[in-house]
Motif scaffolding. Structure first.
Motif, PDB file in Angstrom:
ATOM      1  N   HIS A 164       0.855  -1.202   0.000  1.00 49.21           N
ATOM      2  CA  HIS A 164       0.000   0.000   0.000  1.00 49.21           C
ATOM      3  C   HIS A 164       0.883   1.240   0.000  1.00 49.21           C
ATOM      4  O   HIS A 164       1.500   1.582   1.007  1.00 49.21           O
ATOM      5  N   PHE A 165       0.962   1.885  -1.131  1.00 47.59           N
ATOM      6  CA  PHE A 165       1.644   3.168  -1.237  1.00 47.59           C
ATOM      7  C   PHE A 165       1.116   3.875  -2.479  1.00 47.59           C
ATOM      8  O   PHE A 165       0.423   3.287  -3.309  1.00 47.59           O
ATOM      9  N   HIS A 166       1.439   5.142  -2.593  1.00 52.27           N
ATOM     10  CA  HIS A 166       0.929   5.956  -3.687  1.00 52.27           C
ATOM     11  C   HIS A 166       1.966   6.058  -4.810  1.00 52.27           C
ATOM     12  O   HIS A 166       3.170   6.113  -4.558  1.00 52.27           O
ATOM     13  N   ILE A 167       1.460   6.090  -6.026  1.00 46.65           N
ATOM     14  CA  ILE A 167       2.306   6.245  -7.209  1.00 46.65           C
ATOM     15  C   ILE A 167       1.841   7.489  -7.942  1.00 46.65           C
ATOM     16  O   ILE A 167       0.661   7.620  -8.277  1.00 46.65           O
ATOM     17  N   LEU A 168       2.792   8.400  -8.184  1.00 44.41           N
ATOM     18  CA  LEU A 168       2.432   9.698  -8.744  1.00 44.41           C
ATOM     19  C   LEU A 168       3.299  10.020  -9.953  1.00 44.41           C
ATOM     20  O   LEU A 168       4.401  10.564  -9.820  1.00 44.41           O
ATOM     21  N   PRO A 169       2.833   9.704 -11.150  1.00 44.60           N
ATOM     22  CA  PRO A 169       3.524  10.198 -12.340  1.00 44.60           C
ATOM     23  C   PRO A 169       3.211  11.671 -12.548  1.00 44.60           C
ATOM     24  O   PRO A 169       2.056  12.088 -12.433  1.00 44.60           O
ATOM     25  N   ILE A 170       4.253  12.469 -12.819  1.00 44.07           N
ATOM     26  CA  ILE A 170       4.080  13.903 -13.074  1.00 44.07           C
ATOM     27  C   ILE A 170       4.398  14.127 -14.545  1.00 44.07           C
ATOM     28  O   ILE A 170       5.548  13.980 -14.967  1.00 44.07           O
ATOM     29  N   ILE A 171       3.380  14.449 -15.332  1.00 41.31           N
ATOM     30  CA  ILE A 171       3.536  14.514 -16.780  1.00 41.31           C
ATOM     31  C   ILE A 171       3.022  15.850 -17.311  1.00 41.31           C
ATOM     32  O   ILE A 171       1.989  16.356 -16.860  1.00 41.31           O
ATOM     33  N   GLY A 172       3.741  16.425 -18.269  1.00 39.07           N
ATOM     34  CA  GLY A 172       3.367  17.718 -18.831  1.00 39.07           C
ATOM     35  C   GLY A 172       2.423  17.595 -20.003  1.00 39.07           C
ATOM     36  O   GLY A 172       2.204  16.503 -20.548  1.00 39.07           O
ATOM     37  N   ASP A 173       1.862  18.721 -20.423  1.00 42.51           N
ATOM     38  CA  ASP A 173       0.908  18.697 -21.531  1.00 42.51           C
ATOM     39  C   ASP A 173       1.584  18.333 -22.846  1.00 42.51           C
ATOM     40  O   ASP A 173       0.957  17.727 -23.723  1.00 42.51           O
ATOM     41  N   GLY A 174       2.866  18.671 -23.011  1.00 48.53           N
ATOM     42  CA  GLY A 174       3.577  18.255 -24.224  1.00 48.53           C
ATOM     43  C   GLY A 174       3.751  16.751 -24.262  1.00 48.53           C
ATOM     44  O   GLY A 174       3.439  16.091 -25.257  1.00 48.53           O
ATOM     45  N   ALA A 210      -7.104  13.911  -3.511  1.00 48.96           N
ATOM     46  CA  ALA A 210      -6.685  12.880  -4.466  1.00 48.96           C
ATOM     47  C   ALA A 210      -6.115  11.668  -3.745  1.00 48.96           C
ATOM     48  O   ALA A 210      -6.263  10.523  -4.203  1.00 48.96           O
ATOM     49  N   LYS A 211      -5.482  11.887  -2.631  1.00 47.93           N
ATOM     50  CA  LYS A 211      -4.867  10.806  -1.849  1.00 47.93           C
ATOM     51  C   LYS A 211      -5.909   9.815  -1.345  1.00 47.93           C
ATOM     52  O   LYS A 211      -5.623   8.626  -1.172  1.00 47.93           O
ATOM     53  N   GLN A 212      -7.136  10.292  -1.138  1.00 45.86           N
ATOM     54  CA  GLN A 212      -8.201   9.436  -0.638  1.00 45.86           C
ATOM     55  C   GLN A 212      -8.985   8.743  -1.746  1.00 45.86           C
ATOM     56  O   GLN A 212      -9.831   7.889  -1.480  1.00 45.86           O
ATOM     57  N   HIS A 213      -8.699   9.085  -2.987  1.00 44.52           N
ATOM     58  CA  HIS A 213      -9.492   8.602  -4.113  1.00 44.52           C
ATOM     59  C   HIS A 213      -9.172   7.145  -4.422  1.00 44.52           C
ATOM     60  O   HIS A 213      -8.024   6.714  -4.344  1.00 44.52           O
ATOM     61  N   GLU A 214     -10.190   6.375  -4.796  1.00 49.16           N
ATOM     62  CA  GLU A 214     -10.013   4.995  -5.220  1.00 49.16           C
ATOM     63  C   GLU A 214      -9.982   4.938  -6.742  1.00 49.16           C
ATOM     64  O   GLU A 214     -10.857   5.485  -7.409  1.00 49.16           O
TER      65      GLU A 214
END
Length: 625
Positions: free
Chosen positions: A135-145, A264-268
């Protein structure tokens, strides 16, 4: 908080929002001053300061995984994870990398230098996490380009199907390296400015002002998704992929960012958090840059914004030489068109775009599409010139192989930034394209030694109409004089220059050829220096003549040996009974790290010093026989 006191991300978690805002200002000042000395990616990092602070404030790296798409905007992340003390060596040999680097820190779970990979990587990690019961969070940070890239779209397709927990941070600054183009960008623009979203943003702001993260927030999120589907369907990119959407949010308001990230952290399931940022924020020169000049910079004066790297007089960059020649030829040949995959500025094609807007096409970050688009143009009788950085050409390999070469379509491919490129390191060194293209039937592959030969090779590429023709050229500048008339160079032919009665043969290519001649003459060494300007086809007749001289032969290349020029020569010699022994100097079988080009060439033993020591040793040995 003192910026220099931060050793781990947890050090900022006790800060007030006022202190975080002060810290953001300190970070920007540090970035400007530090990068002005080392060079690096400036604008993208200035734009992501508050967002990175908020991410580390809410989430717990390295347990939670931050995946920065491309990775060049991870400087603030590096500063917050204990690497600020190393920034004086940023992008220098054995210093910290300009991208995320797994071997550099436990806080870097992924590394990349090409765009649009983060979503696929994040989904892979999410599936692995769930299979392990973690159980951990995964956060891709992606730009509009990067989000407009085909690979990102493929990933979104499966993310919507898998419904794994992940938080996609959509960092929207309306820029990639240059201004974004295409329908995706138009859709994002409508998404930013839609009245429905303006109202929803107000609703969200009201919801965030409450103390409870309860039904009103969830209702707002549902209204966002429904509004996308019902009111502005043509911009419902995420909703149509079955991915929830939250935003847009001001990417420079830390307080609101923290609140929305907690939601967002609480979102399923997967959710997109749309964050609006300003690329280059806090530095006026970078804020007003629309052509990508401040995307990646060399050393500069932070007060004036003036670059400290200047081309010598009468020099042009190789990219300028190539693009100027294509522009000149296009004046008389109405069928010539220019194509770039989001690198108009880097490839110096701005003048062509300004002069012939109807014959100029920026495909966005989509090398695969751009190459097959060029093939379609060629199949319909046009003469496309497509400029792609060598490192990014790898992404279009199938298209060159299947769509261009197989049909013998006369696409002219400019392979920019070939060879070792220096500080961007492993992901950007353009040392594989010779080995990549040589096995493909019907290809012509060449590299000029100087600007005159570059102009004539471009001319020759457009004069023939039977084969795809690729011309590689490095980063950096070259003495330049526009030719009054072009000369046709027959494909597959080499040339040579003697520095006395030859006692040894050196076969090389590119700008090294003239440097070898000059150094040999200065040291009074009698060599035959061969300009092997074509890798495919190559001059087998001259090779046989060289072998018949029964002199020692060195093949000197600054790209990978496997599949390179020396491989081609040794293969031919073996298959045709040539008994010569060849000494091969080139890059060995590994990825080359980052550092200055002179430093890397010396470390990799592909510098002129190494070459001439080998030459002297061989001449001494040969004279004793």
């Amino acid at each position: 908080m003192n910026l220099y006191d931060i050793k781990e991300p947890c050090d900022i978690k006790s800060c007030s929002f006022e202190e975080l805002n002060e810290l953001a200002g300190d970070i920007r000042e540090f970035l400007i001053q530090s990068i002005s000395k080392t060079g690096g990616h400036l604008s993208s990092n200035l734009g992501i300061v508050e967002l990175t602070l908020a991410l580390h404030y809410v989430f717990d790296s390295p347990k939670d995984k931050f995946i920065f798409d491309v990775g060049h905007q991870s400087y603030v992340h590096k500063m917050l994870t204990g690497r600020l003390k190393d920034f004086s060596n940023l992008r220098q040999y054995k210093g910290i990398a300009g991208f995320q680097k797994r071997g550099e820190s436990v806080h870097d779970p992924w590394e990349a230098g090409h765009s649009s990979t983060s979503l696929s990587a994040a989904l892979g990690m999410a599936v692995a996490r769930d299979l392990d019961g973690s159980h951990f969070h995964i956060l891709p940070i992606i730009g509009d380009g990067a989000l407009s890239g085909g690979m990102a779209m493929e990933a979104l397709n499966q993310i919507g199907s898998e419904q794994r927990n992940m938080i996609i941070i959509f960092n929207d600054n309306n820029m990639s390296i240059s201004k974004n183009v295409g329908a995706m960008d138009e859709a994002f623009t409508r998404l930013r400015t839609s009245r429905s979203y303006t109202h929803l943003k107000d609703d969200l702001k009201h919801s965030l002002s409450t103390t409870r993260l309860g039904s009103n927030v969830l209702d707002t999120m549902k209204r966002v998704k429904n509004a996308v589907k019902d009111n502005i369907v043509d911009t419902s990119i995420f909703g149509e992929f079955n991915i929830d959407y939250l935003g847009p949010v001001d990417g420079h308001n830390i307080k609101n960012l923290v609140k929305v990230l907690k939601i967002a952290k609480q979102h399923e399931g997967p959710i997109v958090l749309h964050v609006i940022t300003q690329k280059g924020k806090g530095y006026s020169f970078a804020e007003h840059d629309e052509e990508g000049a401040w995307h990646g910079v060399s050393q500069f004066d932070p007060k004036t914004g003036q670059s400290l790297a200047k081309n010598p007089p009468q020099h042009k960059s190789w990219s300028e030489v190539i693009s100027a020649t294509v522009l000149d030829l296009a004046h008389d040949n109405q069928d010539i068109v220019a194509i770039t995959p989001a690198m108009k500025s880097g490839s110096k094609l701005q003048k062509f775009f300004e002069t012939y807007p109807q014959r100029s096409f920026d495909c966005g970050i989509a090398e695969e599409h751009a190459m097959t688009f060029a093939a379609g143009l060629a199949a319909a009788g046009k003469r496309p010139f497509i400029s792609v950085y060598s490192s990014f050409l790898q992404r279009a390999y199938d298209q060159i192989h299947h769509d261009v070469a197989r049909m013998k379509l006369p696409v002219v491919i400019g392979i920019d930034r070939c060879g070792l490129v220096g500080e961007d390191g492993e992901t950007h060194h353009g040392v594989f394209d010779i080995a990549m293209l040589r096995p493909i039937p019907n290809m012509i592959l060449a590299q000029p030694k100087d600007s005159e030969e570059a102009q004539n090779l471009i001319y020759s590429a457009f004069q023939q109409n039977q084969y795809p023709y690729a011309i590689r050229y490095p980063r950096g500048s070259v003495p330049y004089k526009k030719l009054s008339a072009y000369s046709y160079i027959e494909a597959g032919t080499w040339s040579y220059q003697d520095t006395g009665e030859p006692q040894l043969v050196v076969i090389s290519y590119g700008s090294d050829v003239d440097k070898i001649v000059q150094k040999a003459e200065a040291n009074q060494l009698s060599l035959r220096v061969v300009n092997a300007r074509f890798f495919k086809p190559f001059d087998t007749e001259m090779l046989e003549e060289l072998c018949a001289m029964q002199l020692p032969i060195i093949v000197y290349e600054s790209d990978v040996q496997i599949g390179g020029l020396s491989s081609a020569i040794v293969e031919y010699a073996n298959d045709h009974g040539l008994k010569n022994t060849f000494v091969r100097i080139g890059l060995r079988d590994h990825f080359v790290e980052h550092g200055s080009i002179p430093k890397l060439r010396k470390v990799e033993q592909v510098d002129l010093g190494t070459l001439f020591q080998v030459i002297k040793d061989m001449l001494k040995e040969h004279s004793c026989e």
